[in-house]
Design a protein around this motif. Structure first.
Motif, PDB file in Angstrom:
ATOM      1  N   GLU A 131       1.149  -0.988  -0.244  1.00  0.00           N
ATOM      2  CA  GLU A 131      -0.272   0.435   0.077  1.00  0.00           C
ATOM      3  C   GLU A 131       0.668   1.423   0.169  1.00  0.00           C
ATOM      4  OE1 GLU A 131       1.279  -1.077   3.902  1.00  0.00           O
ATOM      5  OE2 GLU A 131       0.331  -2.454   2.656  1.00  0.00           O
ATOM      6  N   GLY A 132       2.126   1.251   0.535  1.00  0.00           N
ATOM      7  CA  GLY A 132       2.837   2.541   0.903  1.00  0.00           C
ATOM      8  C   GLY A 132       3.223   2.606  -0.554  1.00  0.00           C
ATOM      9  N   ARG A 133       3.127   1.634  -1.765  1.00  0.00           N
ATOM     10  CA  ARG A 133       4.320   1.887  -3.252  1.00  0.00           C
ATOM     11  C   ARG A 133       3.897   3.142  -3.873  1.00  0.00           C
ATOM     12  NH1 ARG A 133       4.228  -3.274  -6.592  1.00  0.00           N
ATOM     13  NH2 ARG A 133       5.620  -1.821  -7.679  1.00  0.00           N
ATOM     14  N   TRP A 134       4.960   3.697  -4.893  1.00  0.00           N
ATOM     15  CA  TRP A 134       4.553   4.392  -4.713  1.00  0.00           C
ATOM     16  C   TRP A 134       4.687   3.683  -6.895  1.00  0.00           C
ATOM     17  CZ3 TRP A 134       8.767   8.842  -3.094  1.00  0.00           C
ATOM     18  CH2 TRP A 134       8.633   8.892  -2.139  1.00  0.00           C
ATOM     19  N   PHE A 135       5.724   3.107  -6.736  1.00  0.00           N
ATOM     20  CA  PHE A 135       5.673   2.977  -8.584  1.00  0.00           C
ATOM     21  C   PHE A 135       5.441   1.301  -8.787  1.00  0.00           C
ATOM     22  CE2 PHE A 135      10.224   5.769  -7.548  1.00  0.00           C
ATOM     23  CZ  PHE A 135       9.336   6.772  -7.613  1.00  0.00           C
ATOM     24  N   LYS A 136       4.128   1.794  -9.070  1.00  0.00           N
ATOM     25  CA  LYS A 136       3.483   0.537  -8.722  1.00  0.00           C
ATOM     26  C   LYS A 136       4.066   0.202 -11.140  1.00  0.00           C
ATOM     27  CE  LYS A 136       0.859   0.338  -5.529  1.00  0.00           C
ATOM     28  NZ  LYS A 136      -0.866   0.175  -4.790  1.00  0.00           N
ATOM     29  N   GLU A 137       3.362  -1.039 -11.062  1.00  0.00           N
ATOM     30  CA  GLU A 137       3.088  -1.859 -12.777  1.00  0.00           C
ATOM     31  C   GLU A 137       2.090  -0.559 -13.022  1.00  0.00           C
ATOM     32  OE1 GLU A 137       4.504  -3.129 -15.490  1.00  0.00           O
ATOM     33  OE2 GLU A 137       5.281  -4.088 -13.344  1.00  0.00           O
ATOM     34  N   GLY A 138       3.277  -0.238 -14.561  1.00  0.00           N
ATOM     35  CA  GLY A 138       2.762   0.795 -15.227  1.00  0.00           C
ATOM     36  C   GLY A 138       2.685   2.173 -14.856  1.00  0.00           C
ATOM     37  N   ILE A 139       2.436   2.483 -13.401  1.00  0.00           N
ATOM     38  CA  ILE A 139       2.728   3.952 -13.131  1.00  0.00           C
ATOM     39  C   ILE A 139       3.927   4.894 -14.263  1.00  0.00           C
ATOM     40  CG2 ILE A 139       3.098   4.940 -11.604  1.00  0.00           C
ATOM     41  CD1 ILE A 139       0.260   4.406 -11.419  1.00  0.00           C
ATOM     42  N   ASP A 140       4.189   5.897 -14.727  1.00  0.00           N
ATOM     43  CA  ASP A 140       5.444   6.586 -14.958  1.00  0.00           C
ATOM     44  C   ASP A 140       5.699   7.927 -13.622  1.00  0.00           C
ATOM     45  OD1 ASP A 140       7.080   8.333 -15.806  1.00  0.00           O
ATOM     46  OD2 ASP A 140       5.466   8.851 -17.311  1.00  0.00           O
ATOM     47  N   VAL A 141       7.330   6.510 -13.235  1.00  0.00           N
ATOM     48  CA  VAL A 141       7.386   7.118 -12.069  1.00  0.00           C
ATOM     49  C   VAL A 141       8.006   8.876 -12.357  1.00  0.00           C
ATOM     50  CG1 VAL A 141       9.765   4.814 -11.704  1.00  0.00           C
ATOM     51  CG2 VAL A 141       9.995   6.762 -13.063  1.00  0.00           C
ATOM     52  N   ASN A 142       8.125   9.293 -13.039  1.00  0.00           N
ATOM     53  CA  ASN A 142       7.995  10.797 -12.911  1.00  0.00           C
ATOM     54  C   ASN A 142       6.669  11.705 -12.912  1.00  0.00           C
ATOM     55  OD1 ASN A 142      10.549  11.100 -14.396  1.00  0.00           O
ATOM     56  ND2 ASN A 142       9.510  10.372 -15.823  1.00  0.00           N
ATOM     57  N   SER A 143       5.490  10.392 -12.857  1.00  0.00           N
ATOM     58  CA  SER A 143       4.317  11.203 -12.372  1.00  0.00           C
ATOM     59  C   SER A 143       3.757  11.248 -11.013  1.00  0.00           C
ATOM     60  CB  SER A 143       3.085  10.282 -13.506  1.00  0.00           C
ATOM     61  OG  SER A 143       3.080   8.902 -12.673  1.00  0.00           O
ATOM     62  N   VAL A 144       4.858  10.471 -10.829  1.00  0.00           N
ATOM     63  CA  VAL A 144       4.046   9.945  -8.727  1.00  0.00           C
ATOM     64  C   VAL A 144       4.512  11.602  -8.398  1.00  0.00           C
ATOM     65  CG1 VAL A 144       5.070   9.643  -7.019  1.00  0.00           C
ATOM     66  CG2 VAL A 144       4.796   8.149  -9.325  1.00  0.00           C
ATOM     67  N   ASP A 145       3.508  12.081  -7.963  1.00  0.00           N
ATOM     68  CA  ASP A 145       3.677  13.181  -6.410  1.00  0.00           C
ATOM     69  C   ASP A 145       4.783  13.259  -5.214  1.00  0.00           C
ATOM     70  OD1 ASP A 145       3.644  15.840  -5.641  1.00  0.00           O
ATOM     71  OD2 ASP A 145       1.720  15.778  -4.238  1.00  0.00           O
ATOM     72  N   ILE A 146       6.244  13.709  -5.593  1.00  0.00           N
ATOM     73  CA  ILE A 146       7.164  13.101  -4.682  1.00  0.00           C
ATOM     74  C   ILE A 146       7.038  14.196  -3.663  1.00  0.00           C
ATOM     75  CG2 ILE A 146       9.229  12.176  -3.267  1.00  0.00           C
ATOM     76  CD1 ILE A 146       9.208  10.332  -6.292  1.00  0.00           C
ATOM     77  N   GLY A 147       6.413  14.351  -2.504  1.00  0.00           N
ATOM     78  CA  GLY A 147       5.804  15.696  -1.555  1.00  0.00           C
ATOM     79  C   GLY A 147       6.123  15.265  -0.004  1.00  0.00           C
ATOM     80  N   GLU A 148       5.920  16.346   1.216  1.00  0.00           N
ATOM     81  CA  GLU A 148       6.045  16.019   2.528  1.00  0.00           C
ATOM     82  C   GLU A 148       5.022  14.457   3.045  1.00  0.00           C
ATOM     83  OE1 GLU A 148       6.751  19.389   4.368  1.00  0.00           O
ATOM     84  OE2 GLU A 148       8.104  20.505   3.357  1.00  0.00           O
ATOM     85  N   GLN A 149       3.624  15.010   1.776  1.00  0.00           N
ATOM     86  CA  GLN A 149       2.749  13.613   2.546  1.00  0.00           C
ATOM     87  C   GLN A 149       3.827  12.225   2.428  1.00  0.00           C
ATOM     88  OE1 GLN A 149       2.500  15.589  -0.526  1.00  0.00           O
ATOM     89  NE2 GLN A 149       2.100  14.894  -2.092  1.00  0.00           N
ATOM     90  N   HIS A 150       3.849  11.649   1.647  1.00  0.00           N
ATOM     91  CA  HIS A 150       4.689  10.807   1.184  1.00  0.00           C
ATOM     92  C   HIS A 150       6.196  10.690   2.656  1.00  0.00           C
ATOM     93  CE1 HIS A 150       3.198   9.679  -2.055  1.00  0.00           C
ATOM     94  NE2 HIS A 150       2.904  11.143  -3.062  1.00  0.00           N
ATOM     95  N   TRP A 151       6.172  11.169   3.293  1.00  0.00           N
ATOM     96  CA  TRP A 151       7.380  11.110   3.844  1.00  0.00           C
ATOM     97  C   TRP A 151       6.699  10.713   5.580  1.00  0.00           C
ATOM     98  CZ3 TRP A 151      12.647  12.966   2.938  1.00  0.00           C
ATOM     99  CH2 TRP A 151      13.027  13.438   1.503  1.00  0.00           C
TER     100      TRP A 151
END
Length: 151
Positions: A131-151
């Motif tokens: 459930e904590g993964r960002w880069f699941k199959e089919g997800i463009d790694v560049n489209s993931v919003d990496i911000g403070e909410q993920h820390w």
């Protein structure tokens, strides 16, 4: 447009994304071509020098790190240096295939031909659940919003 020094904001960003894409191929021999023959690396507690060390290191890395997905972002740059933030996820084959994420920074120094002659990496791994993964199959790694909410 050249991806060799001296870098501009645009060419530094392009260089970072090109490295990201290359590493996501997980092909040690092709990746090693982006580095000078005498390139030196510090990767966590490992010190490497030269193409064969790079190939050997990356081969062992991906024997352990399955389903590897990486994202790199430009942090800073100068004429022949680039600093990046990175995040990658993988399943650890040496730890029961648990999902992990590595956060870190790299500093790169380039030769005049655009190949990297020095790479220093500092990173920390954390265990994550599905459930904590960002880069699941089919997800463009560049489209993931990496911000403070993920820390």
């Amino acid at each position: 447009m050249s991806l060799a020094p001296p870098f501009t904001a645009e060419t530094a960003h392009q260089k970072v994304k090109k490295a990201q894409d290359l590493w996501n191929t997980q092909n040690p021999e092709n990746i090693a071509k982006a580095y000078t023959e005498d390139s030196i690396w510090r990767n966590r507690d490992k010190f490497l020098k030269g193409t064969q060390d790079i190939v050997d290191f990356l081969t062992l890395k991906w024997e352990k790190e399955h389903n590897y997905k990486l994202r790199k972002e430009l942090f800073a740059f100068s004429q022949n240096k680039i600093a990046v933030q990175f995040w990658y996820e993988y399943q650890d084959a040496h730890d029961g295939m648990k999902w992990k994420r590595c956060y870190g920074l790299e500093d790169w120094t380039f030769a005049d031909d655009g190949r990297m002659r020095k790479r220093q990496m500092s990173g920390n791994d954390i265990e994550i659940g599905e459930e904590g993964r960002w880069f699941k199959e089919g997800i463009d790694v560049n489209s993931v919003d990496i911000g403070e909410q993920h820390w």
